[in-house]
Write an enzyme that holds these catalytic residues in place. Structure first.
Site, PDB file in Angstrom:
ATOM      1  N   GLU A   2       0.820  -1.212   0.000  1.00  0.00           N
ATOM      2  CA  GLU A   2       0.000   0.000   0.000  1.00  0.00           C
ATOM      3  C   GLU A   2       0.856   1.265   0.000  1.00  0.00           C
ATOM      4  O   GLU A   2       0.607   2.214   0.754  1.00  0.00           O
ATOM      5  CB  GLU A   2      -0.960  -0.020   1.204  1.00  0.00           C
ATOM      6  N   GLU A   7      -6.850  -7.751  -0.843  1.00  0.00           N
ATOM      7  CA  GLU A   7      -7.356  -7.687   0.530  1.00  0.00           C
ATOM      8  C   GLU A   7      -8.852  -7.420   0.468  1.00  0.00           C
ATOM      9  O   GLU A   7      -9.297  -6.281   0.426  1.00  0.00           O
ATOM     10  CB  GLU A   7      -6.670  -6.576   1.338  1.00  0.00           C
TER      11      GLU A   7
END
Length: 651
Positions: A181, A261
């Site tokens: 991320e 995710e």
């Protein structure tokens, strides 16, 4: 650990010698899919963190994941878990990553490895080791030369260990994530990502699929994606699946759709309600994802436990509890839930589920109430907890003391008499994270980061001012990963800056393991009397496993009726923090492998604020049901709606 399985590199050589077709895993951009052994492939994966599950239960959890219909598991590698001190590496016992990978392979599960170096994961400092902060000005997750040098050394240890476990080498690893991320981080340093890409290719070769994961928006992908790394996205249930995958298409016009995710629940913070996401909501969105032919990883499939001091925190400063249950399909203790079967049913609509029995939920046992006795205060035990004082004019941080976790005692003397209550304050919010204050052994109050920056104290000039500071977990997400602990700025008494400190790094885990705490109540006691129940104090007791009942010991949970906040060890194993006064977690999970039936189990409790022992039974209780969702009068009436996009706006 002795490995009876054939080494994967040797297995790959045997397969080549027998002219078995080469194993391969890659991307077919024209067909918008992954290709495994020359055939189109779509994975359905689930996250499990080996660092949050006892080694004893790895096989059980992996088999339950396999029986849910998963093709693969996804796991993070926490750098600080394996290199606790610079240059000291630990891959033994519950940190034996290679054994975990072999078990996954043996179970028939592929592996998606999230190698870091940063992982987030609601893990202390996002997996980065705190010793990186010894250079105060270091810019983490950037091209800072000191940071890159440390990353290069670490990856030079980790990645060569991983290479034999790559799919093309006979192992289970089909993909490796680089960083995590990164589009949510302020630095936006493409040279850093290029450095990592080159480093990973150097150690893992050109065949393995390397990928990135970012929030499903062009904003996050702008700084998170890099040519040469396949860009995937993450997003929660209940949203617009089409829009989320269109965001991925902005970076990857062709190739497989991937949600790396897909959140089955959400994380918790002390003082907020336990996060719960309905099974129907997740099942509905999972069906939409799979109907598009997309690949998905369910985060988490089992959350597990933040044993010891491994929990992280978010900003504004909110530490996470010991439980990382995550409202996942498998509970913290690996129990089968309604959500497990709901998601298994959806998966069964798209692939054949494996035949055979699903391993059952493990039995739990209520061992009942255990009486504890006071062993002594932290001050009384100081000689056995610390190698000695470090003297400094001004306070030093945990990192400057090379004490990265746990507790440090700061001591100075009162420069003047405080007959009337006098303000002791941290004007620059410099208590990281919680400080328990006493004067000559008499409790004065608690200072807490962002919440309690001043208390009034009394005492005579020359009295010892003792401040026990607790590191409650480093920030794991956003720009404040460089989270220094301890007294990170000066304290003032009225208008006077306090100086002349004696600072004691405390090795409480070592003292527990060496039996020092148990020896305390047999030694000569100091003059600190009943008021010491209100200062940080150790309590000890024993749990004997009943005889005549088959299959004991079994898993259990420990409850803390009347206790306030602290830490608990069983047989030297650090179960983690308890904080029933703030909640939502009231019970801590105790896996059966921590307990023994052959002799009494030693229990050590460090109560930091107030025990029930002077007013009611001095007991803890072992129960057979968890309570991580207590309906207390918490600091907020609503559960936190933090998602990572919202965190970004705060940073």
């Amino acid at each position: 650990m002795l490995r009876l399985l054939l080494p994967l590199a040797a297995l790959a050589a045997l397969l080549r010698a027998a002219n078995v077709p080469e194993r391969s895993f890659g991307i077919d951009y024209d067909s918008n899919c992954f290709v495994k052994d020359g055939k189109p492939f779509r994975y359905i994966s689930g996250s499990i963190h080996y660092s949050r599950v006892p080694l004893y239960y790895w096989k059980d959890r992996l088999l339950k994941m396999k029986m849910a219909g998963l093709d693969a598991i996804q796991t993070y590698v926490p750098w600080n878990y394996h290199e606790p001190q610079m240059g000291t590496y630990d891959f033994f016992g519950g940190k034996d990553l290679e054994y975990f990978l072999q078990l996954a392979n043996d179970t028939g599960l592929l592996v998606i490895l999230r190698a870091g170096p940063y992982i987030c994961a609601e893990w202390d400092m996002g997996g980065l080791p705190a010793w990186l902060l010894e250079k105060k000005s270091i810019v983490l997750r950037s091209s800072d030369s000191d940071y890159l040098e440390a990353v290069e050394r670490w990856m030079g240890v980790l990645l060569p260990k991983m290479r034999p476990y790559l799919y093309q080498n006979g192992g289970p690893i089909i993909m490796v994530q680089v960083e995590n991320e990164y589009g949510s981080y302020f630095a936006c340093d493409y040279n850093y990502l290029r450095f990592l890409l080159k480093l990973f290719r150097q150690h893992l070769g050109d065949e393995v699929v390397l990928f990135t994961t970012d929030g499903a928006s062009q904003f996050h992908l702008k700084c998170g994606a890099l040519q040469g790394l396949y860009a995937t996205v993450d997003f929660a249930p209940g949203g617009n699946v089409t829009a989320a995958f269109l965001a991925q298409r902005s970076s990857e016009p062709k190739g497989p759709l991937v949600n790396s995710e897909f959140y089955t629940g959400w994380l918790d913070h002390w003082g907020h309600r336990h996060s719960v996401v309905p099974a129907e909501t997740i099942a509905k969105t999972l069906n939409e994802i799979l109907a598009r032919g997309a690949n998905v990883n369910l985060y988490m499939f089992i959350g597990g436990t933040n044993f010891a001091y491994w929990n992280g925190a978010n900003m504004p400063y909110m530490p996470q509890p010991t439980s990382y249950d995550y409202d996942a399909p498998l509970s913290e203790a690996g129990d089968l839930t309604e959500k497990y079967f709901a998601l298994r049913k959806v998966i069964g609509m798209y692939k054949q589920l494996p035949e055979g029995l699903i391993p059952p939920t493990t039995p739990k046992f209520a061992y009942g109430k255990i009486r504890l006795q006071k062993a002594g205060t932290v001050l009384e035990a100081l000689d056995g907890l610390s190698p000695g004082a470090v003297r400094s004019t001004y306070p030093l941080t945990f990192v400057e003391l090379k004490q990265y976790f746990g507790y440090v005692l700061y001591r100075t003397t009162l420069p003047k008499s405080c007959v009337e209550p006098t303000p002791l304050s941290s004007p620059f919010n410099g208590v990281h994270d919680r400080a328990y204050v006493s004067v000559d052994g008499i409790p004065q109050g608690v200072l807490e980061r962002d919440k309690s920056l001043m208390i009034n104290i009394t005492g005579q000039a020359g009295a010892n001012l003792d401040i026990l500071v607790e590191n409650m977990g480093r920030v794991n997400f956003g720009r404040y990963n460089n989270d220094f602990k301890g007294l990170v700025s000066n304290l003032t008494l009225a208008e006077d800056v306090l100086v002349g400190w004696e600072i004691y790094p405390l090795d409480i885990d070592g003292a527990v393991n060496y039996g020092i705490i148990y020896l305390l109540h047999h030694s000569k006691r100091s003059a600190v009397k009943e008021l010491s129940y209100e200062v940080p104090t150790f309590y000890t007791g024993t749990l004997s496993i009943p005889g005549g009942i088959p299959d004991l010991p079994q898993d259990t949970y420990v409850n803390f009726p009347g206790w306030t906040k602290g830490q608990i060890w069983i047989n030297g194993f650090n179960l983690g923090r308890y904080w029933p006064a703030r909640g939502p977690q009231l019970t801590l999970y105790v896996p059966r492998n921590v307990l023994v039936a052959s002799e009494p189990n030693n229990i050590t409790v460090l109560e930091l604020e107030r025990s029930p022992c002077s007013t009611q039974a001095c007991e803890i209780e072992f129960v057979d049901k968890p309570n991580i969702n207590a309906t207390l009068q918490n600091e907020t009436d609503k559960p936190p709606l933090f998602v990572r996009d919202l965190w970004m706006k705060h940073l």
